[in-house]
Design a protein around this motif. Structure first.
Motif, PDB file in Angstrom:
ATOM      1  N   LEU A   1       0.766  -1.056  -0.067  1.00 34.03           N
ATOM      2  CA  LEU A   1      -0.117   0.026   0.098  1.00 34.03           C
ATOM      3  C   LEU A   1       0.884   1.171  -0.053  1.00 34.03           C
ATOM      4  CD1 LEU A   1      -2.605   1.479   0.301  1.00 34.03           C
ATOM      5  CD2 LEU A   1      -2.497   1.102   2.898  1.00 34.03           C
ATOM      6  N   LEU A   2       0.786   2.099  -0.930  1.00 31.68           N
ATOM      7  CA  LEU A   2       1.532   3.287  -1.182  1.00 31.68           C
ATOM      8  C   LEU A   2       0.857   4.686  -0.756  1.00 31.68           C
ATOM      9  CD1 LEU A   2       3.153   2.489  -4.653  1.00 31.68           C
ATOM     10  CD2 LEU A   2       4.187   1.812  -2.164  1.00 31.68           C
ATOM     11  N   HIS A   3       1.533   5.673  -0.247  1.00 26.08           N
ATOM     12  CA  HIS A   3       0.704   6.687  -0.116  1.00 26.08           C
ATOM     13  C   HIS A   3       0.466   7.402  -1.431  1.00 26.08           C
ATOM     14  CE1 HIS A   3       0.925  11.176   0.073  1.00 26.08           C
ATOM     15  NE2 HIS A   3       0.639  11.172   1.530  1.00 26.08           N
ATOM     16  N   GLY A   4       1.423   7.333  -2.541  1.00 28.89           N
ATOM     17  CA  GLY A   4       1.355   7.755  -3.933  1.00 28.89           C
ATOM     18  C   GLY A   4       1.641   9.252  -4.125  1.00 28.89           C
ATOM     19  N   ASP A   5       1.967  10.045  -3.028  1.00 24.37           N
ATOM     20  CA  ASP A   5       2.408  11.286  -3.188  1.00 24.37           C
ATOM     21  C   ASP A   5       3.337  11.849  -2.063  1.00 24.37           C
ATOM     22  OD1 ASP A   5       2.595  13.741  -4.546  1.00 24.37           O
ATOM     23  OD2 ASP A   5       0.758  14.547  -3.654  1.00 24.37           O
ATOM     24  N   PHE A   6       4.182  10.734  -1.919  1.00 25.71           N
ATOM     25  CA  PHE A   6       5.020  10.713  -0.488  1.00 25.71           C
ATOM     26  C   PHE A   6       6.339  11.909  -0.861  1.00 25.71           C
ATOM     27  CE2 PHE A   6       8.568   9.127   2.177  1.00 25.71           C
ATOM     28  CZ  PHE A   6       8.081   9.107   3.456  1.00 25.71           C
ATOM     29  N   HIS A   7       5.869  12.960  -0.239  1.00 28.51           N
ATOM     30  CA  HIS A   7       6.930  13.995  -0.327  1.00 28.51           C
ATOM     31  C   HIS A   7       7.078  14.948   0.881  1.00 28.51           C
ATOM     32  CE1 HIS A   7       4.177  17.277  -1.203  1.00 28.51           C
ATOM     33  NE2 HIS A   7       3.622  16.434  -2.311  1.00 28.51           N
ATOM     34  N   HIS A   8       7.986  15.939   1.013  1.00 31.17           N
ATOM     35  CA  HIS A   8       8.357  16.572   2.279  1.00 31.17           C
ATOM     36  C   HIS A   8       7.166  17.384   2.724  1.00 31.17           C
ATOM     37  CE1 HIS A   8      11.965  16.323  -0.101  1.00 31.17           C
ATOM     38  NE2 HIS A   8      12.644  16.316   0.921  1.00 31.17           N
ATOM     39  N   GLU A   9       6.257  18.118   1.979  1.00 34.29           N
ATOM     40  CA  GLU A   9       5.232  18.845   2.516  1.00 34.29           C
ATOM     41  C   GLU A   9       3.808  17.941   2.881  1.00 34.29           C
ATOM     42  OE1 GLU A   9       5.181  22.878   0.273  1.00 34.29           O
ATOM     43  OE2 GLU A   9       5.721  21.318  -1.135  1.00 34.29           O
ATOM     44  N   ASN A  10       4.069  16.710   2.659  1.00 29.21           N
ATOM     45  CA  ASN A  10       2.940  15.773   2.960  1.00 29.21           C
ATOM     46  C   ASN A  10       3.382  14.832   4.194  1.00 29.21           C
ATOM     47  OD1 ASN A  10       0.750  16.444   1.337  1.00 29.21           O
ATOM     48  ND2 ASN A  10       1.598  14.982  -0.302  1.00 29.21           N
ATOM     49  N   ILE A  11       4.362  15.414   4.908  1.00 31.43           N
ATOM     50  CA  ILE A  11       5.056  14.677   6.281  1.00 31.43           C
ATOM     51  C   ILE A  11       5.028  15.914   7.163  1.00 31.43           C
ATOM     52  CG2 ILE A  11       6.785  13.663   7.130  1.00 31.43           C
ATOM     53  CD1 ILE A  11       7.813  12.641   4.317  1.00 31.43           C
ATOM     54  N   LEU A  12       4.227  15.759   8.057  1.00 35.11           N
ATOM     55  CA  LEU A  12       3.898  16.905   9.256  1.00 35.11           C
ATOM     56  C   LEU A  12       4.390  16.294  10.597  1.00 35.11           C
ATOM     57  CD1 LEU A  12       0.472  18.202   8.304  1.00 35.11           C
ATOM     58  CD2 LEU A  12       2.778  18.788   7.140  1.00 35.11           C
ATOM     59  N   LEU A  13       4.551  17.349  11.303  1.00 35.01           N
ATOM     60  CA  LEU A  13       5.074  17.304  12.787  1.00 35.01           C
ATOM     61  C   LEU A  13       3.790  17.233  13.598  1.00 35.01           C
ATOM     62  CD1 LEU A  13       7.194  16.781  14.996  1.00 35.01           C
ATOM     63  CD2 LEU A  13       7.526  19.100  15.146  1.00 35.01           C
ATOM     64  N   ALA A  14       3.618  15.955  14.498  1.00 40.12           N
ATOM     65  CA  ALA A  14       2.601  16.062  15.348  1.00 40.12           C
ATOM     66  C   ALA A  14       2.990  16.366  16.783  1.00 40.12           C
ATOM     67  CB  ALA A  14       2.034  14.427  15.344  1.00 40.12           C
ATOM     68  N   ASP A  15       1.890  16.532  17.681  1.00 40.12           N
ATOM     69  CA  ASP A  15       2.235  16.974  18.978  1.00 40.12           C
ATOM     70  C   ASP A  15       2.886  15.995  19.995  1.00 40.12           C
ATOM     71  OD1 ASP A  15       0.227  15.133  19.624  1.00 40.12           O
ATOM     72  OD2 ASP A  15      -1.187  16.579  20.342  1.00 40.12           O
ATOM     73  N   ASP A  16       3.046  14.595  19.503  1.00 43.61           N
ATOM     74  CA  ASP A  16       3.767  13.616  20.103  1.00 43.61           C
ATOM     75  C   ASP A  16       5.339  13.723  19.706  1.00 43.61           C
ATOM     76  OD1 ASP A  16       3.412  12.600  17.704  1.00 43.61           O
ATOM     77  OD2 ASP A  16       2.240  10.705  18.396  1.00 43.61           O
ATOM     78  N   ASN A  17       5.635  14.623  19.008  1.00 45.15           N
ATOM     79  CA  ASN A  17       6.926  14.691  18.466  1.00 45.15           C
ATOM     80  C   ASN A  17       7.331  13.644  17.353  1.00 45.15           C
ATOM     81  OD1 ASN A  17       9.243  16.641  18.281  1.00 45.15           O
ATOM     82  ND2 ASN A  17      10.478  15.015  19.432  1.00 45.15           N
ATOM     83  N   GLU A  18       6.435  13.076  16.810  1.00 40.77           N
ATOM     84  CA  GLU A  18       6.278  12.152  15.573  1.00 40.77           C
ATOM     85  C   GLU A  18       5.988  12.652  14.430  1.00 40.77           C
ATOM     86  OE1 GLU A  18       7.429   9.095  15.527  1.00 40.77           O
ATOM     87  OE2 GLU A  18       8.185   8.897  17.795  1.00 40.77           O
TER      88      GLU A  18
END
Length: 300
Positions: free
Chosen positions: A196-213
């Motif tokens: 299963l792929l994201h399909g548009d996996f790049h820097h602006e689709n990877i965000l920092l959450a409040d659990d520091n993940e």
């Protein structure tokens, strides 16, 4: 209830809706306050305001009844909006390296998802530390690759490459299409594991959450070879950096992490770059020559 529906939508968003959907899009914009209100009642949420960078979906932030932050996303009135596949992919990921989905309503083309805070994306955080950005992306990609997809009905990656056939009916440079098709044939014949792929996996689709993940957002949801997923990131990385040695370094890191040869990753990147230009030309009439020529760096 929230602060009320803000009817002042961004001009670019309104233009996109009209360009894609015509009168049906205008009618949809008029109905948005009603749709949002219905979803507030249905899901027990309170919508506060829409995001200012709306493009092809209506997206607004709000709160659940227990005051947890949520994001409401409503797709345009298209025949088969991508939000359907996004919902299926997010359900399959189950929050493992991905934003969580809480509700879906396909009649209204809407989903309710976790609001990632602070929500800073990888490009914003590490524009001066590209190696760190790659390390984090690898960690996130390994997490979402753990997901089993046997029961998920999603498009196959091979379907996306029908764009090559459509491009043959245009003045798209033939040598790029031939080379991409040849490389794709080799890559597919040698491929084994599909995931299963994201399909548009790049820097602006990877965000920092409040659990520091870090977590992914906006998955397309497609079943295919991991090499394609990595190639999207590499081509986005190409826009971000200046030196070929840095690009080779990124390839080497992904190669070691996922045991895919550097040559295969570069070939996937060439294919993906040509595919993205095919899509770009279909969607707009801009000058795509620069983007197409960038494919050559992968086979130089």
């Amino acid at each position: 209830m929230g602060l009320g529906f803000d009817k002042k939508l961004p001009d670019a968003f309104v233009k996109n809706v009209i360009d894609l959907c015509g009168q049906e899009g205008l009618d949809w914009i008029e109905s948005l306050p009603r749709i949002v209100s219905e979803l507030e009642d249905l899901w027990g949420i309170s919508i506060e305001s829409h995001f200012q960078n709306l493009s092809y979906n209506y997206v607004a932030e709000g709160n659940s009844v227990d005051r947890n932050k949520r994001v409401l996303k409503i797709a345009l009135p298209l025949r088969n909006p991508e939000i359907f596949d996004e919902a299926k992919a997010l359900k399959a990921f189950e929050g493992c390296g991905a934003v969580r989905i809480y509700e879906k309503d396909f009649d209204r083309r809407a989903i309710l998802i976790e609001h990632l805070l602070p929500g800073t994306n990888l490009k914003e955080l590490f524009s001066t530390n590209k190696d760190r950005a790659i390390d984090i992306s690898i960690k996130v990609l390994k997490r979402i690759q753990r997901v089993r997809f046997r029961s998920v009905e999603l498009p196959d990656l091979t379907d996306w490459f029908a764009a090559f056939d459509r491009a043959k009916e245009t003045d798209f440079p033939r040598h790029y299409l031939r080379r991409a098709a040849e490389l794709l044939s080799r890559l597919e014949s040698a491929a084994s594991k599909r995931s299963l792929l994201h399909g548009d996996f790049h820097h602006e689709n990877i965000l920092l959450a409040d659990d520091n993940e870090f977590k992914i957002i906006d998955p397309k949801g497609v079943i295919g070879n991991l090499g394609y997923e990595i190639s999207v990131f590499l081509n986005n990385h190409l826009e971000w950096i200046e030196h070929k040695k840095d690009i080779d370094g990124a390839v080497e890191k992904f190669s070691r992490a996922f045991e895919i040869s550097p040559q295969k990753l570069k070939h996937w990147a060439y294919v993906q770059r040509v595919l993205s230009v095919c899509w770009g030309i279909e969607d707009s009439s801009g000058d795509w020559n620069k983007h197409l020529k960038q494919a050559n760096i992968w086979i130089a």
